[in-house]
Design an enzyme around this catalytic site. Sequence first.
Site, PDB file in Angstrom:
ATOM      1  N   ASN A   1      36.666  31.917  48.426  1.00  0.00           N
ATOM      2  CA  ASN A   1      37.035  33.424  47.922  1.00  0.00           C
ATOM      3  C   ASN A   1      38.269  33.788  48.794  1.00  0.00           C
ATOM      4  OD1 ASN A   1      35.293  34.016  45.997  1.00  0.00           O
ATOM      5  ND2 ASN A   1      33.992  35.302  47.271  1.00  0.00           N
TER       6      ASN A   1
ATOM      7  N   GLY B   1      50.194  41.767  40.707  1.00  0.00           N
ATOM      8  CA  GLY B   1      49.838  43.149  40.341  1.00  0.00           C
ATOM      9  C   GLY B   1      49.521  44.037  41.470  1.00  0.00           C
TER      10      GLY B   1
ATOM     11  N   ASP C   1      12.174  43.329  43.223  1.00  0.00           N
ATOM     12  CA  ASP C   1      13.117  44.257  43.859  1.00  0.00           C
ATOM     13  C   ASP C   1      12.577  45.598  44.322  1.00  0.00           C
ATOM     14  OD1 ASP C   1      16.648  44.672  43.571  1.00  0.00           O
ATOM     15  OD2 ASP C   1      15.409  46.415  44.113  1.00  0.00           O
TER      16      ASP C   1
ATOM     17  N   CYS D   1      33.642  41.205  45.938  1.00  0.00           N
ATOM     18  CA  CYS D   1      33.521  40.096  46.766  1.00  0.00           C
ATOM     19  C   CYS D   1      34.611  39.682  47.437  1.00  0.00           C
ATOM     20  CB  CYS D   1      33.181  38.815  45.726  1.00  0.00           C
ATOM     21  SG  CYS D   1      31.746  38.787  45.166  1.00  0.00           S
TER      22      CYS D   1
ATOM     23  N   PHE E   1      45.070  32.418  39.045  1.00  0.00           N
ATOM     24  CA  PHE E   1      45.234  33.355  40.303  1.00  0.00           C
ATOM     25  C   PHE E   1      46.587  33.637  40.889  1.00  0.00           C
ATOM     26  CE2 PHE E   1      41.017  35.239  41.621  1.00  0.00           C
ATOM     27  CZ  PHE E   1      40.415  34.433  40.440  1.00  0.00           C
TER      28      PHE E   1
END
Length: 475
Positions: free
Chosen positions: A237, A282, A58, A289, A278
Amino acid sequence: MLGATAPLSQLNTGAHGDRVGRRDRVRPSSICVVGAGHVGLVTAACLAELGHRVTCVDTDEGRIETLRSGTVPFHEPGLETLIERHCASDVLKFTTSYKEALEGVDFIFVAVNTPSTPEGAADLRYIRRAVRQIGRALKDSRPIIVNKSTAPVGTAETVDHILRQEAGSLGELPVVSNPEFLREGTAIKDFMKPDRVVLGSHDREAARRVAELYGPVEAPVLITDPETAEMIKYASNAFLATKISFINEIASICEGVGADVSQVAQGMGLDKRIGPQFLRAGIGYGGSCLPKDVKALAHMAGLYGSHPQLLNAVLQINVDQRRRLVHRLRQTLGSVEGATVAVLGLAYKPDTDDVRDSPAIDIIRLLDNEGATVRAHDPVANQNLAEILPDVTYCSDPYDAVNGCDAVIIATEWPQFLDLDLEQVKARMRRPVLVDGRNLFHPDVVRGYGFTYLGIGRPDHLEEPLVLEPQPKEA
Ligand code: UDX
């Protein structure tokens, strides 16, 4: 279809991608991981745990120094222990030098971040920069380049293109897309025991070699072309986000008709085709992500002439959840102007200090815009949020946060909030209003202490569900 432990030679090539039987023992390889962020560090530590020699590079000198001293700069259970163990045995190393990191490696994993541009696209600047550095530093070795960064469909092509420009003399290098499906808080387990490993490449032999790296990991490997692998990540996703926005929309309807969304989710989840995960209503999804990936997929759809109406609705519902909560609080208090509101929970989910795209940020901004004073508390994320919202009063203790407040909002479902002494909380508040943005508490318990309770998609009077299990049949 072959089982995951079938020998590598028995490949089943079909229209649905290859399911590859793999060796259950690792042949140690030399690997470079580019990027010491969340995904890069988990990947590096877990590849070392699988028996490979790994160097993580890095360009952030401070970060590499911190890692060398044995400290992980964010909260991820188990990661520090793995890094310590493998650094001690010299299997895992950290450096800022590409030249050093690429010396004699067989594989290079690219795990740099792809933040959102203002238009919602994924910003490929860090991937481009990393691949250019790789191309320049490679001398005569021909490693396989594995892209783990979440990047739009076509990125494997881009990587290939940059490599040809920078390392043309080496000829074409194999590029494999290997999306990650790591959740913060359980990332080590997600890497070591994934539901699947997805590999995308036009070079099937290269993809099979990457599959071998995962050796004993017991999961099906799906090999596809790179575009499909990249799409699997976004579609996964986006689907998770869709489930959340779906149940949040159902919760709003529940509030109108007097049904209880938790029991609706329970009843839906018992259907194996739907599943229970899932479906927790809420104040919506956050994190590094889901928000950025749904936006990037919607942006990508637009570029190819589609109107991603479902994705746009998913995004809109996620924003609306926060606004609805503040609207309901406004209705309950009459006005939030001049009110003092405690926000408990600032991280985007429990067990992390990550506040990226956290719903608490939007809620605090909305309250602030309307003239409320906010007192905030999180068990671990106060400092991270203070960097984004410096003007809020941060309290190290939840009881301190609720002092003199007209309402308290639960924005993250930290389990320790359930242990709060509600008697004491109420005694410290000016008005006893509890807004449960994560349906953490039982409404009757909170109301029993004399609070006005506002949950998400819950009726005023909650009747417990009764589940009758089937009786075993007599022999
Ligand atoms: C997610 C994906 O799960 C992972 O596969 C991907 O690689 C990275 O993004 P993560 O962001 O760590 O992982 O968290 P996750 O546990 O998926 O939760 C995301 C958000 O959704 C959180 O804000 C959480 O509070 C919210 N959520 C989750 C809900 O609101 N309801 C639910 O039922 C589940």
